[in-house]
Motif scaffolding. Structure first.
Motif, short mmCIF file in Angstrom:
data_model
loop_
_atom_site.label_atom_id
_atom_site.label_comp_id
_atom_site.label_asym_id
_atom_site.label_seq_id
_atom_site.Cartn_x
_atom_site.Cartn_y
_atom_site.Cartn_z
N LYS A 1 11.16 -0.97 12.36
CA LYS A 1 10.27 -1.84 11.58
C LYS A 1 9.85 -0.84 10.77
CE LYS A 1 6.49 -4.27 10.46
NZ LYS A 1 6.66 -5.45 9.71
N LEU A 2 9.74 -1.10 9.38
CA LEU A 2 9.21 -0.10 8.43
C LEU A 2 7.57 -0.88 8.15
CD1 LEU A 2 11.84 0.75 6.06
CD2 LEU A 2 10.88 2.16 7.76
N SER A 3 6.61 -0.17 8.28
CA SER A 3 5.52 -0.78 7.93
C SER A 3 5.16 -0.03 6.65
CB SER A 3 4.41 -0.23 8.86
OG SER A 3 3.04 -0.66 8.42
N VAL A 4 5.32 -0.87 5.63
CA VAL A 4 5.10 -0.32 4.41
C VAL A 4 3.98 -0.39 3.53
CG1 VAL A 4 7.51 -0.27 3.76
CG2 VAL A 4 6.37 -2.35 3.35
N ASN B 1 -0.52 -0.06 -6.70
CA ASN B 1 0.65 0.55 -6.39
C ASN B 1 1.66 -0.16 -5.32
OD1 ASN B 1 1.75 3.34 -6.30
ND2 ASN B 1 -0.18 4.05 -5.57
N TYR B 2 1.84 -1.21 -5.86
CA TYR B 2 2.75 -2.14 -5.38
C TYR B 2 4.09 -2.09 -5.92
CZ TYR B 2 4.55 -6.75 -3.73
OH TYR B 2 5.48 -7.41 -3.10
N TRP B 3 5.19 -1.83 -4.80
CA TRP B 3 6.46 -1.80 -5.32
C TRP B 3 7.32 -2.97 -4.64
CZ3 TRP B 3 8.04 1.34 -8.77
CH2 TRP B 3 9.43 1.34 -8.79
N PRO B 4 7.69 -4.04 -5.48
CA PRO B 4 8.17 -5.44 -4.87
C PRO B 4 9.37 -4.90 -3.85
CG PRO B 4 7.87 -5.28 -7.12
CD PRO B 4 7.63 -3.99 -6.93
N VAL B 5 10.35 -4.09 -4.22
CA VAL B 5 11.46 -3.96 -3.27
C VAL B 5 11.03 -3.37 -2.06
CG1 VAL B 5 13.85 -2.98 -3.46
CG2 VAL B 5 12.60 -3.19 -5.34
N GLU B 6 10.04 -2.47 -2.11
CA GLU B 6 9.58 -2.02 -0.70
C GLU B 6 9.09 -2.93 0.24
OE1 GLU B 6 6.21 0.43 -0.56
OE2 GLU B 6 7.07 1.93 0.80
N ALA B 7 8.12 -3.71 -0.42
CA ALA B 7 7.60 -4.66 0.20
C ALA B 7 8.53 -6.00 0.93
CB ALA B 7 6.53 -5.73 -0.38
N ASP B 8 9.48 -6.33 0.20
CA ASP B 8 10.34 -7.12 0.77
C ASP B 8 11.44 -6.67 1.72
OD1 ASP B 8 9.30 -8.70 -1.16
OD2 ASP B 8 10.89 -8.95 -2.29
N ARG B 9 11.85 -5.34 1.60
CA ARG B 9 12.61 -4.32 2.59
C ARG B 9 14.13 -5.17 2.59
NH1 ARG B 9 8.74 -4.90 6.81
NH2 ARG B 9 7.87 -6.04 5.18
N GLU C 1 16.79 -4.83 5.53
CA GLU C 1 17.12 -3.55 5.94
C GLU C 1 16.71 -3.58 7.61
OE1 GLU C 1 18.41 -1.23 3.95
OE2 GLU C 1 18.04 -1.93 2.01
N GLU C 2 15.85 -4.11 7.95
CA GLU C 2 15.69 -3.86 9.54
C GLU C 2 16.64 -4.53 10.21
OE1 GLU C 2 11.87 -5.58 9.80
OE2 GLU C 2 10.58 -4.00 8.46
N LYS C 3 17.34 -5.61 9.89
CA LYS C 3 18.08 -6.35 10.59
C LYS C 3 19.66 -5.29 10.69
CE LYS C 3 19.90 -9.69 12.95
NZ LYS C 3 19.59 -9.84 14.26
N MET C 4 19.79 -4.94 9.30
CA MET C 4 21.01 -4.00 9.24
C MET C 4 20.83 -2.65 10.08
SD MET C 4 21.46 -4.45 5.23
CE MET C 4 22.59 -3.08 4.86
#
Lengths: 378, 165, 198, 433, 124
Positions: A338-341, A370-378, A58-61
């Protein structure tokens, strides 16, 4: 590190009986990630989280799209918390572009953000329930979440991915009669989640199961840089809604829930208390909100920043402090986003918490972070 | 004794819920009612009108073929393509109009925000499934049709629990 | 050799060009009247300790930016932890500047234990030399790790390593994190890695 | 059509059906008919009423109730009927199927959802049949390095062992498959088989998750067996018999749960653990070890294990009813058999059927007993199902700790309660019963 | 109770055999009508959460709760032994209960000691 290994594990030939288990990515107790655990009998001796199965860049996009068109993309990491994950980006762009947001829009944002926080926590709670083998606690939150999703859908026009916040306000005004419906739904929602206590939070089996497991001490919570409910369950009173109020949180009475224990039970109870608190905030915001007024500043098409600038904004999302670092070079597209999640930040604690823990505690400790895998991967 | 009390409380709460109403929305038979006629946008004030972001609706007499919706979509989903339409539509000198591929659309509604001529709205229709990928591509002629929606189910809250009435 | 090049770039800022970062930094410095007092006192402490090894990027409300060379970053970080009560790193972001031939790594440092610093974010920026043809881990794009100072950078630095190819010397576990195991392309967040069709 | 199931072809499906029919007919013709002929050739046909029984005569009897009823009655007195139908396999499987349906609907209601709904028009009543068809038509995948014979045999053995357990449960006075003196010990012996089958299945799959699940199942079943055995000692002491029918009959005035509530609670908890039901479903804990020892089972093998599980559930519920709730004892609610039916038969206008001399196939006591037994069993099953809705799963060490310290302690308390009741004269020869 | 024939238990065996005979065809029929595709060998690998399996499924694997199994071996027999006493309690004189109480005390004490030991060493 936080947990001492049981003494017998220091046996000389212990390596021979260590079994490597791949928990994930296709495992009912992992989500979209892999945790490589090495177990000796019932004890976990080593754990290596391996995220990245849903990395989408997402950050590259974001570097290829202008500030407005990034909005539908940047909410994708956590679709259940899509307003909150977009919030710091919108705040940052507003600071970069120098936009002042109308008062009513700020309140609408706060309401949407709090509703979304509840929606996320309900989803989290549902999965926490099923991780502990409590199927009712999966079905009830998943169903009651519908009350709030219905509200969000009335408000934003989409049930999950709202794309509602834009630099300069929100995209549409509240529908007529929204305040009454919102109040009714939120009151019933609060009544419902209070009933979870008897079945879940005060359930002696659950308490025996999660008390004193995966204890994260206060020092470690700070050292690992954890955030959100994980941090507050370890006794650190830190909530950005109070410490660094954005939008209109300084005008609302926000109460921070803190528990001292730092175990899985405290980490799972804090979000539930947060939901009750969110209901209070929504009621306050509905009361204090200006009844009319603009909700969006009209922007030029393709807005651009003033030369080179950086901005770092944070909000308190459903999982904790979510920061967004935007570098602008004066073009309509951001130079770097940059998302610091929070999920990524809490992940550091996982190997340390699971070491020396029993295998049966793995799902509860893992999901209580409170881990959300999709968020951590971005 | 705290344990026993807790267990009895939990069992009691479980039995109590057997008497509550079911909350499930039985989807194909019941359909949720939405606010208004769908998401619309007023370019003069720059603020949208609340509604469901469903399938688009294109007003042929307003569309000028300016491609702004297509440009907006390029950064999001690349779902909108401008296609040639027959010359009958008088308003449109270029005689091109958007064609939307719902296999790609993410229903963010930014194309509606981009349209300055009140030509593109969204409707309450969300049942777009099709057996083929081609069936998901809506031509301007298909987008012109106002969808028929029978959506009347709303959440009703009573003492015996909430239902989709 | 490569480290020499790097040192000149960051420490003696006036003569090397680096057009983007300069104007913003200068603007804030030119109007000292508007600088918030508390944040100014923190940045002054750092300046006092390290002199001209560090450069204050900007001082805004709640945000302080410190630019530092790569051989000093460890000491500065230790001072920030021990002397200024900052205790965790929120985010480590790498930014690629191909025109400067540098990669910037930005640490956003916050504090939980000191309530007066709760609003504050200290932005610690350092730069590593950029290679045109990167071999992640085996070229000159290297920085000292801050993991022994701030434990919380562990996964963030792993991410920066694979996304930009910045190798963190001394990091105990510098492995691949998010990208697939068979990724053999450029580190994807570099500017010369282009998305297909854009 | 192709978008739904691209590889499904109706012609191939019909062809496979026809193939099967062909093979069945071929096998019947080549093996079945010669076998029947040979049997008819060897055995001596019975002479009834002075006539040799021929197929023609047999068909004539089928149309005449006064002749067929005694045959049916005689058949019902045999062991085969008991094994196959009434107190045995058929009855238990029917109750097990009902349990599955009720469990799904009840869980759904508790969780504010609908549950099976569309299959069979009325609240999804045919869902189970649909699931069975699905399971039987699914491919059975055997892991590559599995120990194939054991892997194949384990599900069948599981069902068979559960059925052997069912054999001990008396449903009505005199209606029990195995009316043996040491019935309770027989039950313990059969229960002892389950961990063996579990560990065999888990071991033969040669996979990590079934292995851990099998070991967990072994620990769980084994360590809960001692509380199970000890908690029933009180009942045996008060009754003085190990015969389950006698134990049931001894509770004609009071069920033992009145005097031994502690033992009943301990037995109920151990029952949940032996059945691997939530909160004790550790061997199948899906969030830790994917599906435990069932991970590698697929298709009908999984279906058989499920069937065995629910047969076991019925058997345990029946055991609880027999031991603590008085078995078939209850007030007489079934009306007596209408006597005029025996003498006159049914007269409906022009049509007259009967009289039926051998008609009351079941006595009034038996019907009443079976009714009460089923009612009580269903109640117990309800309470076995309910914890699934309100409790989370517990952990291995908690489970072992619970079994070995608390439950065994309570079981001893129960034994001393029974002793005290006996020697205080409340119960026993001079007491109430 | 005395002199019961082993043949009385034949019905249990009959039930066991009937269930086997009734259930084995289910597997056979399922095998006949279900699809069998051997195209993909990955399908037959043991479950490893989507990864290629590593290591053996049957390994030396130590469960830490082994003392409980050892205790079971001893106390299961003793628990069954209690039934010999319990089932004839109504017929024997009351004085016969005293040695049984002694036996129970020994059993209980031994069990408590074993539990204490197993709790002290969490791992074997």
């Amino acid at each position: 590190m936080t947990n001492e290994l049981p003494p017998g594990l220091a046996l000389r030939k212990v390596d021979e009986r260590i079994m490597t288990l791949n928990v994930g990515p296709q495992h009912p107790g992992s989500g979209h990630m892999r945790i490589i655990v090495q177990i000796d009998g019932d004890y976990i001796v080593a754990c290596d989280p391996d995220p990245g199965y849903v990395h989408r860049g997402e950050e590259k996009m974001a570097e290829y799209r202008n500030y407005i068109l990034n909005i539908p993309h940047l909410e994708r990491p956590v679709i259940h918390d899509s307003c909150n994950v977009l919030y710091p980006y919108v705040l940052g762009v507003e600071e970069l572009l120098g936009i002042e947001v109308p008062e009513r829009a700020k309140y609408v944002r706060v309401i949407a953000s709090e509703l979304n926080r509840c929606i996320y926590i309900m989803y989290w709670l549902a999965i926490y329930g099923i991780f502990l083998g409590h199927s009712t606690m999966f079905m009830w939150p998943a169903g009651d979440r519908e009350l709030l999703i219905d509200l969000m859908e009335k408000m934003t026009g989409a049930r999950v991915t709202h794309a509602h916040f834009v630099p300069g306000g929100v995209r549409n005004d509240l529908p007529p009669n929204f305040e009454d419906v919102c109040l009714r739904h939120v009151n019933y929602f609060e009544k419902r989640i209070k009933e979870y206590a008897a079945v879940f939070y005060d359930n002696p089996i659950l308490i025996a199961r999660t008390r004193d497991t995966g204890v994260l001490s206060r020092q470690d919570a700070i050292r690992f840089g954890t955030t959100g409910s994980v941090l507050r369950a370890s006794g650190v009173d830190y909530d950005l809604r109070k410490k660094e109020p954005y939008d209109v949180y300084d005008e609302l009475d926000v109460h921070t829930n803190v528990m001292k224990e730092g175990d899985s039970y405290a980490r799972s109870r804090i979000p539930w208390l947060d939901m009750l608190e969110s209901c209070n905030i929504i009621r306050q915001a509905l009361q204090k909100m200006p009844k009319s007024g603009s909700v969006r500043v009209k922007l030029k098409p393709n807005p651009k920043g003033k030369g080179f600038d950086t901005v770092y904004k944070r909000v308190e999302s459903g999982r904790g402090s979510l920061g967004c670092y935007i570098v602008s070079d004066g073009k309509p597209e951001p130079y770097r986003v940059k998302l610091s999640v929070p999920s990524f930040r809490n992940l550091v604690a996982l190997p340390n918490l699971l070491r020396g823990e029993k295998l049966g505690n793995m799902p509860s400790v893992y999901w209580s972070l409170n881990y959300w895998p999709v968020e951590a991967d971005r | 004794m705290g344990t026993a009390t807790g267990i009895i409380r939990a069992l009691n709460s479980g039995i109590k819920h057997i008497a509550l109403k079911r909350f499930t929305l039985r989807y194909p038979e019941e359909k949720l009612k939405f606010v208004g006629d769908g998401y619309q946008f007023d370019p003069s004030t720059g603020v949208g009108i609340a509604g469901l972001k469903g399938r688009h609706m294109l007003f042929h007499d307003h569309c000028t073929g300016c491609q702004l919706c297509s440009i907006a979509c390029e950064g999001v989903a690349e779902a909108i393509a401008m296609v040639k339409v027959p010359e009958e539509q008088t308003q449109n000198k270029k005689s091109i109009m958007p064609q939307i591929d719902y296999g790609k659309c993410v229903f963010c509604g930014l194309c509606v925000d981009a349209c300055p001529f009140y030509a593109l709205y969204m409707t309450n229709d969300y049942e777009l499934s099709s057996f083929s990928k081609e069936g998901l591509i809506y031509t301007p002629a298909q987008l012109q049709v106002k969808p028929y929606v029978a959506q009347d189910s709303e959440i009703q809250i009573s003492d015996r629990g909430a239902t989709h009435g | 050799m490569s480290s020499d090049v790097k040192t000149t770039t960051v420490d003696s800022k006036p003569e090397v060009k680096s057009p983007p970062p300069k104007p913003a930094a200068k603007k804030t410095e030119e109007k000292p009247v508007e600088l918030p007092a508390f944040e100014k006192s923190i940045s002054d402490k750092i300046i006092e300790k390290f002199g001209d090894k560090v450069e204050v990027g900007f001082v805004k409300e709640d945000r302080i930016r410190i630019n530092v060379g790569k051989e000093d970053v460890h000491n500065v970080a230790e001072f920030i932890r021990d002397g200024l009560n900052y205790d965790h790193v929120e985010s480590v972001s790498g930014v690629d500047y191909p025109q400067d031939n540098e990669i910037e790594v930005v640490y956003h440092i916050g504090s939980y234990s000191d309530s007066s610093l709760a609003r504050q974010i200290l932005v610690l920026a350092t730069r590593a030399q950029r290679e045109t043809n990167p071999i992640p881990g085996n070229d000159a794009t290297k920085l000292p790790t801050l993991r022994d100072v701030f434990y919380s950078v562990e996964f963030h630095e792993r991410e920066v390593f694979e996304m930009l190819g910045v190798f963190f010397e001394g990091h105990p576990d510098n492995r691949r994190l998010l990208l697939p195991e068979d990724w053999a392309d450029l580190p994807p967040l570099r500017k010369d890695f282009a998305i297909k069709g854009r | 059509m192709s978008a739904i199931a691209p590889n499904f072809k109706l012609s191939e499906f019909i062809k496979s059906l026809l193939d099967n029919i062909f093979w069945i007919i071929l096998i019947v013709v080549l093996i079945g008919l010669p076998a029947i002929m040979m049997i008819l050739f060897v055995i001596e046909m019975p002479v009834i009423d002075g006539e040799l029984l021929t197929p023609f005569l047999a068909l004539t009897w089928l149309a005449d109730p006064s002749r067929i009823l005694p045959v049916v009655k005689a058949f019902m007195a045999t062991d085969i009927f008991r094994v196959m139908a009434f107190p045995g396999f058929g009855f238990a499987a029917l109750l097990a199927a009902g349990t599955i349906f009720v469990e799904r609907k009840m869980m759904a209601k508790l969780q504010l959802r609908v549950g099976p709904f569309y299959c069979g028009k009325v609240e999804g009543i045919l869902q189970l049949m649909g699931d069975g068809l699905k399971l039987i038509s699914k491919e059975i995948i055997i892991p590559a390095k599995a120990d194939k014979p054991i892997f194949w045999a384990a599900p069948v053995l599981f069902v068979a062992t559960a059925a052997a357990f069912v054999a001990f449960i008396p449903v009505a006075p005199g209606w029990v498959v195995a009316d043996v003196e040491l019935g309770l010990l027989g039950v313990f012996a059969v229960i002892g088989f389950f961990p063996i089958i579990t560990i065999l299945s888990a071991w033969s799959a040669n996979s990590k998750f079934p292995f851990i699940g099998g070991i967990r199942a072994l620990f769980q079943m084994v360590s809960f067996e001692i509380p199970l055995i000890l908690s029933l000692l009180g009942v045996v002491m008060l009754t003085g018999s190990l015969n389950l029918s006698e134990i049931a009959a001894s509770q004609s005035s009071f069920p033992w749960i009145v005097f031994l509530p502690v033992g009943a609670i301990v037995f109920f908890i151990t029952m949940l653990a032996e059945l691997e039901r939530i909160p004790f479903d550790l061997p199948e804990a899906e969030s830790e070890i994917v599906a435990g020892w069932l991970t590698e089972l697929s298709g009908m093998m999984y279906g058989l294990v499920q069937l065995g599980t629910y047969l076991k559930l019925y058997a345990f519920a029946g055991l609880f009813v027999v031991l603590f709730l008085g078995g078939w004892n209850g007030p007489m609610v079934v009306p007596p058999f209408p006597a005029e039916l025996l003498e006159k038969g049914i007269e409906m206008g022009p049509i007259t059927a009967g009289p039926f001399p051998g008609l009351p196939l079941f006595t009034q006591e038996m019907l009443n007993g079976a009714l009460w037994f089923v009612l009580k069993t269903v109640t117990v099953i309800f309470f076995i199902i309910l914890p699934r809705g309100v409790f989370p799963r517990i952990r291995v060490d908690m489970l072992l700790n619970l079994g070995w310290t608390k439950l065994i302690g309570l079981a001893f308390v129960n034994i001393f309660i029974a002793l005290g009741l006996l020697y205080a004269g409340v119960l026993g020869p001079g007491g109430l019963q | 109770m005395v002199g019961e024939l082993a043949g009385n238990y034949s019905t249990v065996v009959l039930m066991f055999g009937f269930a086997m005979a009734a259930m084995a065809p289910a597997l056979v029929i399922s095998r006949m009508i279900s699809p069998r595709k051997k195209s993909n060998p990955v399908k037959f690998l043991p479950m490893e959460c989507g990864q290629v399996p590593t290591g053996e499924g049957r390994t030396h694997f130590m469960m830490q709760y082994y003392p409980y199994i050892l205790m079971f071996v001893v106390f299961d027999v003793m628990a069954i032994f209690l039934y010999a006493w319990g089932s004839v309690l109504l017929e024997v004189p009351k004085i016969a209960t005293l040695p049984m109480l002694g036996f129970l005390a020994i059993m209980f004490g031994a069990m408590a000691f074993a539990l204490y030991q197993s709790g002290r060493r969490r791992i074997w």
